[in-house]
Design a protein around this motif. Structure first.
Motif, mmCIF file in Angstrom:
data_model
loop_
_atom_site.group_PDB
_atom_site.id
_atom_site.type_symbol
_atom_site.label_atom_id
_atom_site.label_comp_id
_atom_site.label_asym_id
_atom_site.label_seq_id
_atom_site.Cartn_x
_atom_site.Cartn_y
_atom_site.Cartn_z
ATOM 1 N N ARG A 1 41.922 37.982 47.522
ATOM 2 C CA ARG A 1 41.368 36.626 47.589
ATOM 3 C C ARG A 1 42.014 35.811 46.476
ATOM 4 N N GLY A 2 42.773 34.770 46.859
ATOM 5 C CA GLY A 2 43.466 33.987 45.843
ATOM 6 C C GLY A 2 44.311 34.928 45.002
ATOM 7 N N PRO A 3 44.239 34.826 43.685
ATOM 8 C CA PRO A 3 45.041 35.722 42.848
ATOM 9 C C PRO A 3 44.368 37.076 42.608
ATOM 10 N N LEU A 4 43.202 37.303 43.239
ATOM 11 C CA LEU A 4 42.427 38.496 42.913
ATOM 12 C C LEU A 4 42.629 39.611 43.931
ATOM 13 N N LEU A 5 42.559 40.821 43.410
ATOM 14 C CA LEU A 5 42.656 42.010 44.240
ATOM 15 C C LEU A 5 41.496 42.919 43.837
ATOM 16 N N VAL A 6 40.736 43.383 44.824
ATOM 17 C CA VAL A 6 39.636 44.297 44.511
ATOM 18 C C VAL A 6 39.985 45.665 45.076
ATOM 19 N N VAL A 7 39.961 46.661 44.191
ATOM 20 C CA VAL A 7 40.309 48.014 44.655
ATOM 21 C C VAL A 7 39.098 48.923 44.491
ATOM 22 N N ARG A 8 38.916 49.795 45.487
ATOM 23 C CA ARG A 8 37.750 50.665 45.518
ATOM 24 C C ARG A 8 38.173 52.113 45.257
ATOM 25 N N GLY A 9 37.265 52.883 44.747
ATOM 26 C CA GLY A 9 37.534 54.315 44.599
ATOM 27 C C GLY A 9 38.270 54.683 43.324
ATOM 28 N N VAL A 10 38.286 53.779 42.341
ATOM 29 C CA VAL A 10 38.991 54.116 41.102
ATOM 30 C C VAL A 10 38.041 54.810 40.136
ATOM 31 N N SER A 11 38.613 55.532 39.192
ATOM 32 C CA SER A 11 37.747 56.079 38.150
ATOM 33 C C SER A 11 38.459 55.999 36.806
ATOM 34 N N GLY A 12 37.677 55.775 35.783
ATOM 35 C CA GLY A 12 38.208 55.740 34.424
ATOM 36 C C GLY A 12 39.054 54.517 34.115
ATOM 37 N N VAL A 13 38.940 53.458 34.949
ATOM 38 C CA VAL A 13 39.720 52.249 34.673
ATOM 39 C C VAL A 13 38.950 51.368 33.694
ATOM 40 N N GLY A 14 39.625 50.933 32.643
ATOM 41 C CA GLY A 14 38.961 50.154 31.607
ATOM 42 C C GLY A 14 39.134 48.668 31.825
ATOM 43 N N TRP A 15 38.204 47.905 31.252
ATOM 44 C CA TRP A 15 38.282 46.440 31.324
ATOM 45 C C TRP A 15 39.514 45.961 30.563
ATOM 46 N N ASP A 16 40.155 44.908 31.066
ATOM 47 C CA ASP A 16 41.320 44.287 30.435
ATOM 48 C C ASP A 16 42.547 45.216 30.440
ATOM 49 N N GLU A 17 42.490 46.280 31.275
ATOM 50 C CA GLU A 17 43.613 47.188 31.339
ATOM 51 C C GLU A 17 44.749 46.536 32.134
ATOM 52 N N PHE A 18 45.968 46.951 31.867
ATOM 53 C CA PHE A 18 47.112 46.402 32.567
ATOM 54 C C PHE A 18 47.406 47.264 33.793
ATOM 55 N N ALA A 19 47.832 46.628 34.898
ATOM 56 C CA ALA A 19 48.046 47.374 36.140
ATOM 57 C C ALA A 19 49.358 46.961 36.788
ATOM 58 N N THR A 20 49.881 47.834 37.621
ATOM 59 C CA THR A 20 51.071 47.526 38.393
ATOM 60 C C THR A 20 50.692 47.584 39.862
ATOM 61 N N VAL A 21 51.118 46.565 40.614
ATOM 62 C CA VAL A 21 50.750 46.481 42.024
ATOM 63 C C VAL A 21 52.024 46.518 42.846
ATOM 64 N N GLY A 22 52.037 47.334 43.882
ATOM 65 C CA GLY A 22 53.218 47.394 44.743
ATOM 66 C C GLY A 22 52.792 47.445 46.190
ATOM 67 N N THR A 23 53.788 47.422 47.067
ATOM 68 C CA THR A 23 53.461 47.473 48.486
ATOM 69 C C THR A 23 54.496 48.331 49.194
ATOM 70 N N THR A 24 54.051 49.010 50.211
ATOM 71 C CA THR A 24 54.979 49.845 50.972
ATOM 72 C C THR A 24 55.591 49.061 52.118
ATOM 73 N N ALA A 25 55.089 47.824 52.324
ATOM 74 C CA ALA A 25 55.636 47.008 53.406
ATOM 75 C C ALA A 25 56.978 46.437 52.970
ATOM 76 N N GLU A 26 57.866 46.212 53.947
ATOM 77 C CA GLU A 26 59.183 45.659 53.656
ATOM 78 C C GLU A 26 59.081 44.138 53.506
ATOM 79 N N GLY A 27 59.864 43.592 52.606
ATOM 80 C CA GLY A 27 59.981 42.130 52.491
ATOM 81 C C GLY A 27 58.670 41.411 52.234
ATOM 82 N N ALA A 28 57.795 42.012 51.435
ATOM 83 C CA ALA A 28 56.486 41.396 51.209
ATOM 84 C C ALA A 28 56.448 40.586 49.913
ATOM 85 N N GLY A 29 57.612 40.167 49.437
ATOM 86 C CA GLY A 29 57.610 39.372 48.216
ATOM 87 C C GLY A 29 57.895 40.229 46.998
ATOM 88 N N PRO A 30 57.648 39.659 45.797
ATOM 89 C CA PRO A 30 58.035 40.335 44.559
ATOM 90 C C PRO A 30 57.374 41.713 44.412
#
Lengths: 473, 582
Positions: A25-54
């Motif tokens: 939603r907008g710039p936000l991504l909500v992910v479910r099923g994580v554990s041990g993730v801390g607030w303000d932690e840095f993350a890397t987001v990728g996609t397996t789809a081709e040509g989906a942007g940066p």
């Protein structure tokens, strides 16, 4: 230690890739099923789809709730789909390498080099959020940063360790001024360097800034971070933090005086508002988030000096006041945090004066600590006070002249009008590449001021006026 | 983590973090935890306070940066509310919003960094002997060298009975007990929950002035000991400068300066200034009668919220020893913003401008902790509160400014126009008020200055009249006003420039004794009376206006802070010049 080619750092080998993205939603991504993730932690987001942007993209955790994590994606979520997106967490808030290697480089708003050069190595790494500086360990700012701009050096002297913003409006040459300050400022003979963080700049502006700063960059005294207007908006949230993190290290570990120019903070605040709106937070004044003050303070307060250390961080934020309104939340809150302001005026600009500084509306609260005997020149503070007083008088006279006509003024008042014109043309006005040293500036100030008869110069010690007149003859 | 906050009882029930949103953290599994109780979050034990309990789920506000805190991490209940440790080390020290010493903290306030523990000793001077019966608030003994004044050790509230044991005079470690009363050990330090006012025997309402050394305040908008004042002012109106002047020169015994969400460089400034100033009363450093609480704008936001309460608690602690304490809080708007930020994160229904609906009552409760009292120990003492307000965009109708006006005894409105004209302190005479003035007038007339009430009344009316005529003169030109009215305009100028303006950077003028203030005003009045009679005698107003009044204008700066004689000499000189016009 930081891996050589990993900035911002790549997911650690230990970290898990999650694919349970539940919401975009907008710039936000909500992910479910994580554990041990801390607030303000840095993350890397990728996609397996081709040509989906940066890819990969980068994100920061805004909230964790049981097995859910809400992540703001700096590059935006365009092209991401629920089932083909993965995310991995770095295990800690974002850290960047710090060290002298940053100097002489040009990077994007995330700190990735865009000058075709090698990746940046650090001495060690540091968290971009920084730590608050213990107020008990601060040294009050002292001694000037000389900008080579007469209107600033003479009347709103920038002090090492100070935060002094430039308030401007659309259409005024604030970016040119900021770049000129970045290109020609010095701290006398002491080691000095500049970090210029551009946020939301148009490509034309970015190119102009780059051209102005070329020489200093080549000399290895400058880091340029550029987030252009079409770059990811949320990246701007990171840009000033990278600039300040690098600056703190250069100042307090490597003993340099560092000037950090942040332009344009209004674009930064808009990025903040965008995230806040996407999260459905309660909006504050003009729909900016209620924490705008604290957020801006977390940047501006990173200036200063530390007892027992020789370096300093001086911050010069540049901001455009929407519709020229100084009560708009961005300039207003900035004004509450910073130590004075340099105000650019459309009226002065219309008269063809560059830089179009309004010295009466401008103020450097710490000037007393940065100028005067032993710091700049013995006559500096008195001269500045007298000139401003005369300018205030000249402004009243000009208002009177508009009602009664200049010819109806008495001789002294006529001289004040003359003085005001001289002030702008011979003292304030200067060329875009022109660097005036302080002696030149103050001597010009004397020349302009002595248009007025000595009896009008009551704020100057009488010996000082005589000494100057003798020197001039 | 510092022991004063971190140490929790062993074997406390363990909970788990389930949600983290900045300083708002939700936890589960802490059965029996109470509202306002402290808990430690995660393995680092970040301090946090319980603000809501819904069934099994508990919301807390964290007092440190929560970066890296994850769902599932452990939480420990500490079994006590947020408390400050009040001891002799307070005098001359600098502390954060939770009253943890910043002197012992590292340069960079990383919550995981350990603070160095200092082991101090204090000189103990007992004042009672074993076996006597004591009641709460009684003075057991003193630490004479804690700072610029005697630090007194008291029987804690709620304790009374036989003094079982009292240590002999000597040097003891800071954590050693020095007395035992009815089975209760008493040490140099005591703990007190900061949100609860320390008890007193009774409030009293006799008024006595607290002199600030600032003429515009002492003459026009005076403050009584135990009173409260609000100081609203937009940025650049010289708010911080005024508060710092009051901190340096006011007549309170103990000054608690709370930098709440303000600039770090300012705190450095206050520290350096106070360390340099010699205390006129003791000959020691002024800093030794001062307690500085610094929670700058980049420090954790919820500790900013507490710093206000911590400050008042410290002041009450010294009040209970029998001192007049003052709390100077810069700025209460930042405190209110912390409240707003948190209530917005916790999804509370917003009232005016997003502030929580409880804002007015929180403000009222805060200012109510000021007061002149008879302490539990039976002595008269007071806590005075001065709170700065930073209205956004200079808008004085915004909630914090509007509500503060309702609850304070005095309002010192800082005016942007005055500041722009470099008139400092920029306290506006219209729009400011003091509800103590009437009673203080009675005090002055009983204590050697019966003229005080009349002087203030004349000052007020002259300034108002000069303002009105000034507006008129802007339209029609001063030259077209009749002679007497031109004298009123002159009066306005003399009062503004010669009396109300004060140069904080001048050694002579940074503060001003009540006597010199009175002398300066009386001198202007005497000059005016002569001007009036000159007009009556047909002397042209222009002639009167052209006189060089600079001896009068410069009297404040060129005579020492209590230089009544110098002012009198200038008065004679001015009157002689005027007599020359006849």
């Amino acid at each position: 230690m930081t891996e050589p080619d990993a900035f911002p750092r790549a997911p650690r080998s230990l970290s898990v890739q999650y694919s349970g993205v539940a919401e975009l939603r907008g710039p936000l991504l909500v992910v479910r099923g994580v554990s041990g993730v801390g607030w303000d932690e840095f993350a890397t987001v990728g996609t397996t789809a081709e040509g989906a942007g940066p890819a990969p993209r980068h994100g920061v955790v805004l909230e964790v709730d049981r097995d859910l994590a809400v992540v703001q994606v700096l590059e935006g979520t365009e092209g991401l789909a629920l089932d083909s997106t993965w995310i991995s967490f770095s295990g800690e808030p974002l850290r960047i390498p710090v060290g002298p290697d940053w100097l002489g480089r040009t990077c994007n708003g995330r700190g990735d080099p865009i000058d075709g050069g090698p990746p940046i190595f650090g001495v060690h790494d540091a968290p971009v959020a920084g730590y608050p500086l213990n107020p008990g360990r601060r040294d009050p700012p002292a001694d000037p940063v000389l900008t080579g701009i007469s209107a600033i050096d003479a009347f709103t002297t920038l002090v090492r360790g100070q935060k002094l913003p430039v308030f401007s409006s659309a259409g005024l040459p604030h970016l040119e001024l900021a770049a000129q300050i970045a290109a020609q400022s010095t701290a006398g003979v002491e080691p000095f360097c500049v970090i210029f963080a551009g946020m939301g700049l148009t490509h034309a502006d970015a190119d102009a800034v780059r051209a102005t700063l070329d020489e200093r960059s080549a000399a290895g005294e400058l880091l340029l971070l550029v987030n252009t207007a079409d770059d990811p908006v949320l990246e701007r949230i990171l840009t000033p933090r990278i600039a300040l993190t690098v600056a703190e290290h250069l100042a307090f570990e490597l003993d340099r005086h560092v000037l950090v120019v942040l332009a344009d903070m209004t674009s930064y605040a808009e990025a903040l508002r965008e995230v806040s709106a996407a999260r459905g937070e309660m909006p504050g004044r003009r729909t900016y988030p209620g924490y705008l003050y604290s957020d801006l303070a977390s940047l501006y307060e990173r200036c200063g000096r530390i007892r027992g250390k020789t370096g300093s961080v001086t911050v010069l934020p540049v901001l455009t006041m929407p519709a020229g309104d100084i009560t708009h939340p961005v300039p207003d809150l900035t004004g509450y945090i910073t130590e004075g302001q340099i105000v650019l005026s459309a009226d002065v600009h219309a008269r063809g004066i560059y830089p179009p500084v309004d010295p009466l509306a401008s103020l450097s609260r710490l000037m007393r600590r940065g100028a005067g005997p032993g710091r700049t020149r013995k006559d500096h503070l008195d001269l500045a006070a007298q000139t401003l007083a005369a300018l205030a008088r000249a402004r009243q006279v000009r208002e009177l002249a508009e009602i009664v006509g200049a010819s109806a003024l008495n001789a002294t008042d006529q001289l004040y009008l003359h003085f005001a014109a001289d002030f702008e043309q011979r003292l304030v006005d200067q060329l875009r590449g022109e660097r005036r040293d302080l002696d030149q500036t103050l001597d010009r100030c004397w020349d302009v001021l002595t248009v007025l008869p000595a009896r009008e110069l009551t704020m100057l010690p009488s010996g000082m006026v005589e000494a100057h007149t003798r020197k001039g003859r | 983590m510092d022991s004063r906050v971190a140490a929790g009882p062993a074997g406390a029930p363990a909970g788990r973090v389930i949600r983290v949103n900045g300083p708002l953290v939700e936890i589960e599994g802490l059965a029996g935890v109470a509202m306002s109780e402290l808990v430690g979050l995660g393995t680092q034990g970040l301090p946090a306070e319980v603000v809501a309990i819904r069934g099994r789920s508990v919301s807390v506000q964290a007092y440190e940066y929560t970066g890296g805190l994850a769902a599932g991490q452990p939480v420990t209940a500490w079994g006590r509310p947020l408390s400050a440790q009040l001891g002799p080390e307070l005098l001359g020290g600098i502390f954060d919003g939770l009253l943890r010493p910043l002197g012992a903290a590292p340069t960079w306030l990383d919550p995981s960094a350990r603070r160095s523990e200092t082991h101090r000793t204090w000189n103990w001077q007992p004042m009672l002997t074993e076996g006597v019966t004591v009641s709460e608030g009684a003075v057991l003994g003193a630490v004479p060298d804690a700072g610029g004044l005697d630090y007194r050790v008291l029987v804690p509230p709620g304790v009374s009975g036989r003094l079982d044991r009292i240590a002999a005079a000597g040097t003891y470690a800071a954590e050693d007990p020095v007395a035992a009363v009815a089975g209760c050990l008493v040490g140099f330090s005591t703990q007190w929950p900061v949100r609860r006012a320390r008890p007193v025997r009774e409030r009293i309402y006799t008024e006595e002035p607290l002199l600030t050394g600032q003429r515009v305040l002492d003459a026009l908008f005076p403050l009584a000991l135990g009173s409260s004042a609000g100081v609203p002012g937009g940025f650049g109106t010289g708010k911080t400068m005024l508060l710092q002047q009051i901190a340096k020169w006011c007549t309170a015994d103990v000054i608690v300066y709370v930098g709440c969400g303000e600039r770090g460089n300012e705190m450095a400034d206050v520290l350096t200034d106070l360390a340099d100033l010699v205390d006129p009363r003791t000959g020691r450093r002024l800093a030794e009668r001062t307690v500085i609480i610094a929670n700058t704008s980049n420090m954790p936001i919820m500790a900013r919220e507490t710093s206000i309460y911590t400050g008042v608690t410290v002041a009450e602690h010294f009040r209970d020893m029998g001192y007049h304490a003052i709390v100077i809080a810069d700025s209460t708007s930042r405190w209110a913003e912390a409240l707003r930020e948190f209530s917005s994160r916790s999804g509370a229904l917003p009232a005016e401008e997003g502030y929580p609906a409880a804002l007015p009552s929180a403000l009222a409760a805060f200012y109510e902790r000021a007061g002149r009292v008879v302490t539990l120990g039976g002595v008269e003492a007071s806590v005075t509160i001065i709170g700065a307000v930073s209205p956004p965009g200079g808008d004085v109708t915004e909630p914090v400014t509007a509500h503060t006006q309702r609850f304070v005894r005095a309002l010192w409105n800082l005016d942007h126009e005055l500041a722009y004209a470099r008139h400092y302190p920029a306290v506006a005479w219209s729009g400011s008020f003091s509800r103590d003035a009437e009673q203080l007038g009675v005090w002055y007339s009983r204590n050697g200055d019966p003229e005080w009430v009349g002087r203030r009344a004349r000052l007020t009316s002259l300034l108002a009249e000069a303002d009105r005529l000034g507006d008129l003169a802007d339209l029609v030109g001063a030259g077209s006003l009749p002679g007497h009215e031109r004298v009123v305009l002159l009066a306005g100028r003399l009062l503004r420039e010669g009396v109300l303006q004060q140069n904080g950077l001048s050694a002579n003028d940074a503060h001003c004794s009540a006597e010199k203030t009175a002398a300066l005003i009386d001198t202007v009045f005497a000059v005016l009376d002569d001007c009036e009679s000159l007009i009556d005698d047909g002397v042209a107003a222009a002639e009167i206006e052209e006189i060089d009044y600079s001896p009068l204008m410069r009297a404040a700066q060129e005579t020492p802070p209590d230089g009544v004689d110098g002012v009198a000499e200038r008065r004679e000189r001015m009157l002689a010049v005027l007599a020359g016009l006849r």
